[in-house]
Scaffold this motif. Structure first.
Motif, PDB file in Angstrom:
ATOM      1  N   ARG A  26      46.010  12.896  18.209  1.00  0.00           N
ATOM      2  CA  ARG A  26      46.067  13.562  16.897  1.00  0.00           C
ATOM      3  C   ARG A  26      47.496  13.553  16.373  1.00  0.00           C
ATOM      4  O   ARG A  26      48.449  13.688  17.134  1.00  0.00           O
ATOM      5  N   GLY A  27      47.636  13.377  15.071  1.00  0.00           N
ATOM      6  CA  GLY A  27      48.961  13.396  14.457  1.00  0.00           C
ATOM      7  C   GLY A  27      49.738  12.105  14.656  1.00  0.00           C
ATOM      8  O   GLY A  27      50.888  11.997  14.233  1.00  0.00           O
ATOM      9  N   ARG A  28      49.131  11.117  15.323  1.00  0.00           N
ATOM     10  CA  ARG A  28      49.827   9.842  15.563  1.00  0.00           C
ATOM     11  C   ARG A  28      49.142   8.719  14.797  1.00  0.00           C
ATOM     12  O   ARG A  28      47.944   8.775  14.556  1.00  0.00           O
ATOM     13  N   PRO A  29      49.902   7.665  14.461  1.00  0.00           N
ATOM     14  CA  PRO A  29      49.238   6.495  13.887  1.00  0.00           C
ATOM     15  C   PRO A  29      48.237   5.943  14.897  1.00  0.00           C
ATOM     16  O   PRO A  29      48.578   5.771  16.071  1.00  0.00           O
ATOM     17  N   LEU A  30      47.002   5.719  14.449  1.00  0.00           N
ATOM     18  CA  LEU A  30      45.942   5.251  15.343  1.00  0.00           C
ATOM     19  C   LEU A  30      45.185   4.130  14.649  1.00  0.00           C
ATOM     20  O   LEU A  30      44.790   4.261  13.486  1.00  0.00           O
ATOM     21  N   ILE A  31      44.999   3.048  15.374  1.00  0.00           N
ATOM     22  CA  ILE A  31      44.271   1.893  14.844  1.00  0.00           C
ATOM     23  C   ILE A  31      43.025   1.665  15.675  1.00  0.00           C
ATOM     24  O   ILE A  31      43.106   1.535  16.903  1.00  0.00           O
ATOM     25  N   VAL A  32      41.869   1.605  15.032  1.00  0.00           N
ATOM     26  CA  VAL A  32      40.653   1.143  15.689  1.00  0.00           C
ATOM     27  C   VAL A  32      40.399  -0.265  15.146  1.00  0.00           C
ATOM     28  O   VAL A  32      40.294  -0.456  13.940  1.00  0.00           O
ATOM     29  N   GLY A  33      40.352  -1.242  16.065  1.00  0.00           N
ATOM     30  CA  GLY A  33      40.154  -2.612  15.604  1.00  0.00           C
ATOM     31  C   GLY A  33      40.451  -3.609  16.697  1.00  0.00           C
ATOM     32  O   GLY A  33      40.299  -3.318  17.881  1.00  0.00           O
ATOM     33  N   ALA A  34      40.872  -4.795  16.284  1.00  0.00           N
ATOM     34  CA  ALA A  34      41.165  -5.860  17.234  1.00  0.00           C
ATOM     35  C   ALA A  34      42.333  -5.459  18.127  1.00  0.00           C
ATOM     36  O   ALA A  34      43.147  -4.619  17.759  1.00  0.00           O
ATOM     37  N   ALA A  35      42.385  -6.064  19.309  1.00  0.00           N
ATOM     38  CA  ALA A  35      43.500  -5.803  20.209  1.00  0.00           C
ATOM     39  C   ALA A  35      44.756  -6.485  19.668  1.00  0.00           C
ATOM     40  O   ALA A  35      44.682  -7.606  19.175  1.00  0.00           O
ATOM     41  N   PRO A  36      45.907  -5.793  19.740  1.00  0.00           N
ATOM     42  CA  PRO A  36      47.152  -6.423  19.282  1.00  0.00           C
ATOM     43  C   PRO A  36      47.394  -7.719  20.044  1.00  0.00           C
ATOM     44  O   PRO A  36      47.103  -7.811  21.229  1.00  0.00           O
ATOM     45  N   THR A  44      39.532   0.528  11.135  1.00  0.00           N
ATOM     46  CA  THR A  44      39.906   1.777  10.478  1.00  0.00           C
ATOM     47  C   THR A  44      41.268   2.201  10.978  1.00  0.00           C
ATOM     48  O   THR A  44      41.595   1.989  12.153  1.00  0.00           O
ATOM     49  N   CYS A  45      42.078   2.817  10.137  1.00  0.00           N
ATOM     50  CA  CYS A  45      43.343   3.365  10.599  1.00  0.00           C
ATOM     51  C   CYS A  45      43.440   4.819  10.176  1.00  0.00           C
ATOM     52  O   CYS A  45      42.899   5.217   9.141  1.00  0.00           O
ATOM     53  N   SER A  46      44.139   5.609  10.999  1.00  0.00           N
ATOM     54  CA  SER A  46      44.288   7.029  10.699  1.00  0.00           C
ATOM     55  C   SER A  46      45.202   7.200   9.487  1.00  0.00           C
ATOM     56  O   SER A  46      45.938   6.292   9.113  1.00  0.00           O
ATOM     57  N   TYR A  47      45.148   8.369   8.879  1.00  0.00           N
ATOM     58  CA  TYR A  47      46.004   8.609   7.714  1.00  0.00           C
ATOM     59  C   TYR A  47      47.482   8.504   8.082  1.00  0.00           C
ATOM     60  O   TYR A  47      48.297   8.095   7.260  1.00  0.00           O
ATOM     61  N   GLU A  48      47.815   8.833   9.339  1.00  0.00           N
ATOM     62  CA  GLU A  48      49.212   8.683   9.779  1.00  0.00           C
ATOM     63  C   GLU A  48      49.643   7.217   9.720  1.00  0.00           C
ATOM     64  O   GLU A  48      50.795   6.915   9.419  1.00  0.00           O
TER      65      GLU A  48
END
Length: 392
Positions: A26-36, A44-48
């Motif tokens: 929570r409160g951190r940039p978070l990416i759901v998706g392909a592996a870097p 989807t990406c978090s608002y952060e």
DNA sequence: TCTGGGGTCCTAGGACCC
DNA sequence: TCTGGGGTCCTAGGACCC
């Protein structure tokens, strides 16, 4: 009586579920998706993360460049999101008589006539948001309007945790300043065509005669765009509709030239599609092969079967024939997959059980992983990536 | 920047039939 | 021998959406 349509859209759904389930994220940039480091995009990406200019559908490589080191990257957990979605749809079903899910995190509700039972539209919307928060601990944005278009734009307008009611007399003032892409059916291509005619906003579109729009965009799209710019759109809410096709495809981590790999991948896709069709008690009559060649050139080839089928082998054979009949031999393949459509009118349950199932065991996710692992073991460098589903 | 996966719907040409 | 018009199915591609 005028219709009242409500649109509900969960905020950054995949990342919101992940942050709810993992407090440390929570409160951190978070990416759901392909592996870097792999091919793929942000689902989807978090608002952060959005503060760094990252958005859905952005290539993962670009997102990595923009985001700070503390960013969390996770692969989608579709089974989990689907479970949360089912609970949300169930709750919505207790609030209104007709619920139309449009995707895993979005739905339309017909809230006409709820005024006397519940109160003004604002109260209906607040109750809906509260019910979702209570049931699953997530925030949703809600919009209410005289039709689907206005309800959807209203839910978008105040995101996240938004609530907006647009009344019929407010529709024009609400729509006029919106960008062209706000209209349904207007994507990059149609927007470019309209911009070339000097149009920038929905208000600009509204000022042009129907005939001009039909000439520039074709009769159908032109008419739709004209009506929408005047705030006129579909105000019906239907229960969920049947799906028209089932497909499986995969993009390779590296382009593939080895036809053994392509054949095995198609066999895997045929097993998945065949299983899903049988699970749905359906037989299809059309098999479609999809292939994307290097660098990014997509083709489809389809064939009507002699008889409807949900048989892995029949599906695979048709797709493999289509592949071999084509003239792309020797070219590197970026993506391959297949689909089944054209359902037979009345699938017969007992017939379906007679179809040949070439899967090795259970249809669970680990079986799919096992299949893919087997392919990876056999063809080391051609690592197949698991799919993901893009969400806003 | 380098572009996933699962879908829907529309268009348009050609085959085929009447 | 050259020729309608309409309807439907098949196929390929493309725009769009989430």
């Amino acid at each position: 009586m005028p219709r009242l349509v409500m649109h509900i859209d969960l905020d950054a759904f995949y990342t919101a579920v992940e942050q709810r389930d993992h407090p440390a994220w929570r409160g951190r940039p978070l990416i759901v998706g392909a592996a870097p480091g792999r091919r793929g995009v942000v689902a989807t990406c978090s608002y952060e993360a959005r503060r760094f200019g990252v958005h859905s559908a952005m290539p993962i490589s670009e997102a990595v460049r923009r985001l700070p080191a503390e960013t969390v990257y996770v692969r989608p957990n579709m089974a989990r999101y689907a479970e949360v979605s089912r609970e949300i749809m169930r709750v919505l079903g207790t609030l209104a008589p007709v619920v139309e899910p449009v995707s895993i995190d979005e739905a339309y509700l017909d809230v006409s006539g709820l005024e006397r039972l519940v109160g003004p539209p604002e109260v209906v919307a607040r109750r809906t948001k509260a019910a979702i928060r209570e049931a699953v601990g997530l925030t949703a944005s809600v919009g209410i309007g005289p039709n689907r278009l206005i309800a959807k734009l209203a839910s978008d307008a105040r995101k996240p945790d938004g609530l907006l009611v647009v009344r019929p007399e407010e529709v024009r003032a609400f729509l006029d300043p919106m960008p062209l892409a706000a209209l349904r059916g207007v994507g990059a291509v149609t927007a470019r065509r309209l911009e070339q005619a000097g149009l920038r906003t929905v208000g600009d579109v509204r000022s042009r005669p129907l005939e001009e729009l039909r000439r520039r965009l074709g009769a159908r799209t032109g008419t739709q765009v004209h009506l929408q710019s005047n705030g006129i759109a579909d105000d019906r809410v239907h229960p969920a509709t049947e799906r028209q096709s089932i497909s499986k495809e995969t993009t390779f981590a590296e382009d593939v030239e080895d036809s053994d790999v392509l054949r095995d991948t198609l066999r895997w896709a045929a097993q998945e599609v065949g299983y899903l069709a049988r699970h749905d008690a359906r037989k299809g009559t059309v098999v479609t092969l999809k292939i994307r060649l290097h660098p990014f050139e997509t083709h489809t080839r389809s064939r009507t079967l002699a008889a409807p089928s949900a048989d892995d082998r029949v599906i695979f054979d048709a797709a493999w024939d289509l592949y071999r009949a084509d003239t792309h031999a020797g070219r590197a393949v970026r993506l391959i997959g297949l689909g089944l459509s054209g359902w037979a009118q009345a699938p017969v349950q007992s017939d379906l059980f007679a179809e040949i199932d070439t899967r090795e065991q259970d249809p669970a996710d680990d079986r799919l992983d096992a299949t893919l692992d087997a392919i990876r073991r056999r063809f080391g460098r051609h690592c197949i990536q698991r799919g993901l589903s893009r969400r806003p």
